[in-house]
Scaffold this motif. Structure first.
Motif: not given
Length: 345
Positions: A146, A155-159, A254, A261, A263, A315
């Motif tokens: 991160y 979040s795992t959705d973050d770039k 996906t 995945k 996490y 998640e």
């Protein structure tokens, strides 16, 4: 899809390491009909006697554990392991760890984290058209990916395109490699971003362990960014529970067709470094390891460090009804009790 662990052969790399040894122990205690192949290169990055202590712990575990000394960056060694033991589940925890060490010793990170992980992926790929394909690859990533992200919780959705250390870059690379192999060769893969793991028999290069050693010697402890730092400290038992949950569930494909995945596993409760030190000192005083709080030397932020880590574990909670729950008081108390026993022998 769920995996039944009965009669599986599980390969755990980094088995003499902190997380690897505790994972091996827990699996053997919880599942009677599995075989574990543990491999580790036993490098001298830190005190080898601590790694030997972890391996001794595993000798007292019921069940079948085979330990092999070897390096995952040695392709011939790894191919022979896969050929001889035919693992059906692979948990790759072997890596060169540490942010600051990567600044002065980059080659070891390329060796273990890039070449070694590539060899793991290739070995898994070699099984996919056989009678015993690898059913699930689980591998260690890190909260370091991160970088200096300002948005919290992470979040795992973050770039995560701006690593601030080579260590972080190698871990992000692992995620990218795993995704590519997952898509191309349908290797089910799950990456786990660990957040500052601590506990008994932990790594001596971690802050809490270094603090303890200095406090025992009466030396001042060095606290960076003038103490204004936050970490999502995660107790090793919680990490192990999380890994065991994840092992048993193959990720869905996906949108691009990869059974893949990632996490976060963190405590979801960042603590200030000063608060952490205060709790650690109280636990050490309670066990009679030190008699009073130590001196603090406040220093600026160090290269490669980040201001805070903070895991969004929604998640993990959604998919497994689990999130880490051990408090700092509980975890550091367990560490202090172990430290007293181990170093007083």
């Amino acid at each position: 899809m769920n995996i039944t662990l009965s009669n599986q052969t599980i390969l755990i790399t980094g088995a003499a390491g902190f997380i690897g040894s505790f994972l091996t122990k827990a699996l053997m205690e919880q599942f009677s009909s599995i075989s574990i192949i543990g491999i580790d290169s036993i490098t001298d990055y830190y005190d080898i006697s601590l790694k030997e202590e972890r391996l001794n712990m595993l000798k007292n575990t019921k069940g079948k554990v085979t330990f092999l000394k070897g390096d995952i960056a040695d392709q011939n060694f790894l191919n022979n392991v896969f050929s001889n033991y035919k693992p059906t589940i692979v948990v790759n925890l072997a890596a060169q760890a540490g942010v600051r060490y990567s600044i002065t010793n980059p080659e070891s990170y390329i060796h273990s984290n890039i070449i070694g992980f590539y060899n793991i992926l290739e070995a898994c790929r070699s099984t996919m058209q056989t009678e015993n394909p690898v059913k699930h690859l689980i591998y260690a990533s890190s909260s370091s990916v991160y970088g200096s992200n300002k948005k919290v919780p992470y979040s795992t959705d973050d770039k995560v395109d701006n690593p601030v250390s080579l260590y972080a870059a190698t871990k992000k690379s692992n995620e990218l490699f795993a995704h590519a192999y997952s898509k191309l060769y349908k290797i089910p893969s799950t990456g786990l971003r660990f957040f500052t793991v601590y506990g008994p028999m932990g790594r001596p290069d971690m802050a809490y362990f270094k603090f303890t050693n200095k406090l025992v010697k009466g030396e001042p402890i060095q606290i960076y960014n003038m103490g204004d730092m936050y970490r999502d400290f995660t107790f090793v038992d919680d990490i192990v529970k999380g890994i065991i949950n994840v092992i048993q569930k193959i990720p869905k494909e996906t949108e691009d067709g990869a059974p893949y995945k990632v996490y976060n596993i963190g405590n979801n409760k960042p603590s200030s470094l000063m608060n952490f030190v205060e709790i650690l000192e109280n636990c050490l005083i309670k066990e009679g390891i030190i008699s009073e709080p130590g001196k603090k030397e406040l220093l600026p932020m160090q290269p490669g460090d980040v201001y805070q880590t903070y895991a969004d574990v929604s998640e993990l909670e959604k998919d497994f009804d689990f999130k880490p729950s051990t408090t700092l008081e509980q975890g550091l108390s367990a560490f202090a009790k172990w430290y007293k026993t181990y170093y007083n022998r």
